[in-house]
Write an enzyme that holds these catalytic residues in place. Sequence first.
Site, PDB file in Angstrom:
ATOM      1  N   PHE A 150     108.072  47.902  13.342  1.00 16.43           N
ATOM      2  CA  PHE A 150     107.598  49.207  13.803  1.00 16.43           C
ATOM      3  C   PHE A 150     107.564  50.139  12.600  1.00 16.43           C
ATOM      4  O   PHE A 150     108.589  50.347  11.933  1.00 16.43           O
ATOM      5  CB  PHE A 150     108.501  49.803  14.880  1.00 16.43           C
ATOM      6  CG  PHE A 150     108.027  51.149  15.367  1.00 16.43           C
ATOM      7  CD1 PHE A 150     107.083  51.233  16.375  1.00 16.43           C
ATOM      8  CD2 PHE A 150     108.504  52.314  14.809  1.00 16.43           C
ATOM      9  CE1 PHE A 150     106.615  52.471  16.811  1.00 16.43           C
ATOM     10  CE2 PHE A 150     108.043  53.557  15.229  1.00 16.43           C
ATOM     11  CZ  PHE A 150     107.106  53.637  16.244  1.00 16.43           C
ATOM     12  N   ASP A 192     110.733  49.844   4.385  1.00 19.54           N
ATOM     13  CA  ASP A 192     110.833  50.948   5.334  1.00 19.54           C
ATOM     14  C   ASP A 192     112.308  51.166   5.669  1.00 19.54           C
ATOM     15  O   ASP A 192     112.909  50.397   6.412  1.00 19.54           O
ATOM     16  CB  ASP A 192     110.021  50.590   6.585  1.00 19.54           C
ATOM     17  CG  ASP A 192     110.069  51.645   7.679  1.00 19.54           C
ATOM     18  OD1 ASP A 192     110.986  52.497   7.652  1.00 19.54           O
ATOM     19  OD2 ASP A 192     109.224  51.585   8.594  1.00 19.54           O
ATOM     20  N   LYS A 210     114.116  60.392   9.056  1.00 15.94           N
ATOM     21  CA  LYS A 210     115.207  60.514  10.033  1.00 15.94           C
ATOM     22  C   LYS A 210     116.444  61.218   9.499  1.00 15.94           C
ATOM     23  O   LYS A 210     116.517  62.431   9.503  1.00 15.94           O
ATOM     24  CB  LYS A 210     115.533  59.141  10.598  1.00 15.94           C
ATOM     25  CG  LYS A 210     114.460  58.625  11.578  1.00 15.94           C
ATOM     26  CD  LYS A 210     114.906  57.415  12.333  1.00 15.94           C
ATOM     27  CE  LYS A 210     113.855  56.920  13.326  1.00 15.94           C
ATOM     28  NZ  LYS A 210     113.676  57.808  14.489  1.00 15.94           N
TER      29      LYS A 210
END
Length: 398
Positions: free
Chosen positions: A135, A222, A251
């Site tokens: 994702f 990532d 985040k």
Amino acid sequence: MTAFIEATSPHVMNTYGRVPIALSHGQGCHVWDVNEKLYLDALAGIAVNTLGHNHPKLVPALQDQLTQLIHTSNYYHIPLQEELAAKLIKLTGMSNVFFCNSGLEANEAALKMARKYGHDKGIARAQVVVYEKAFHGRSIATLSATGNPKIQAGFEPLVEGFIRVPKDDIEALKQATAGNPNITAVFLETIQGEGGLHPMRFEYLQQVRQLCDERGWLLMIDEVQTGVGRTGKWFAHQWAGIVPDVMTLAKGLGSGVPVGAVVAGPKAAHILQPGNHGSTFGGNPLAMRAGLETLRIIEEDALLDNAAKVGAYLKEGLQRALERVDGVKEVRGLGLMIGVELGKPCGALVGVAADSGLLISVTADSVIRIVPPLILTVGEADLIIALLTPLVKAFLAA
């Protein structure tokens, strides 16, 4: 008594399957809703609230920044950008940084870098290796890189230029790319967060690093969900002793203030030049101050060590509590990024847990995700175990 306030959002676009609560304020690892119900926050805004809520060092720093500058334009130099970039370079051993606003934007920039890296080498139709169950975001490009057909459905045609392989299988990677001169990068998550909390083996990460070096590809990692101390090291790839060519962050970097970053090593540091990429809000002074203070507090309060130790304690406690429960497949993870996989879809547990005063999420349909603030204590870890265990047992027995 104060009348009960129903949590509704009739004028907000219906893009989320929300739990029917509205949060009001927080302290540490706890939050309260508008009806003054208390919750233990084991989700941290989906691995965002690194320092929990109302942190006594972070809040005054942000208040101070609000009195100076919130936003300028990237027409001008922003000293706090250089300060945060220098800190990230020191922590990574890489070369330079581009700042944006989110993980999606960071990953989009990384994919642009992979294409331009190819074009600069004379490759007209660059291809990037991505992974099953990955994702990377919900824009058209990052959606195409993502390995979840449910998320992609309804948004075809997808962007071309991606080759998908299974994780932890170096031979499958070699076979999928054999004889292909158009490969420019391998893009992976060290732990597949939305894909079900699946860590990649350290040996495999080392093998991919070696293969990228041999083939002249970029290794792009990532770290949007795994970075900034989440696993007990600054960045999860550091457990494997490797350094990527491109790393994306977001985040937890701003402890709740939106900030994303693309960190580049020597091979990728000069791919993007003026006019190739940009951001209006990216790298504004408020976001940069949030990032700097987050990193400073992590260091001052030894939160990497806390994430490693309390995370191991929490995972082992959940394993002991659930090891003989039929329907519990595995408890896995690293640091304070833990997944509990059940043998059937368990999305309903999000609401059930909230009713019991525990905030969690469910990813990949059947994996309970626990990503609390890095300030979590052993006592709070015990409370997560005490609250979650009976809920899982009751759900599986139903």
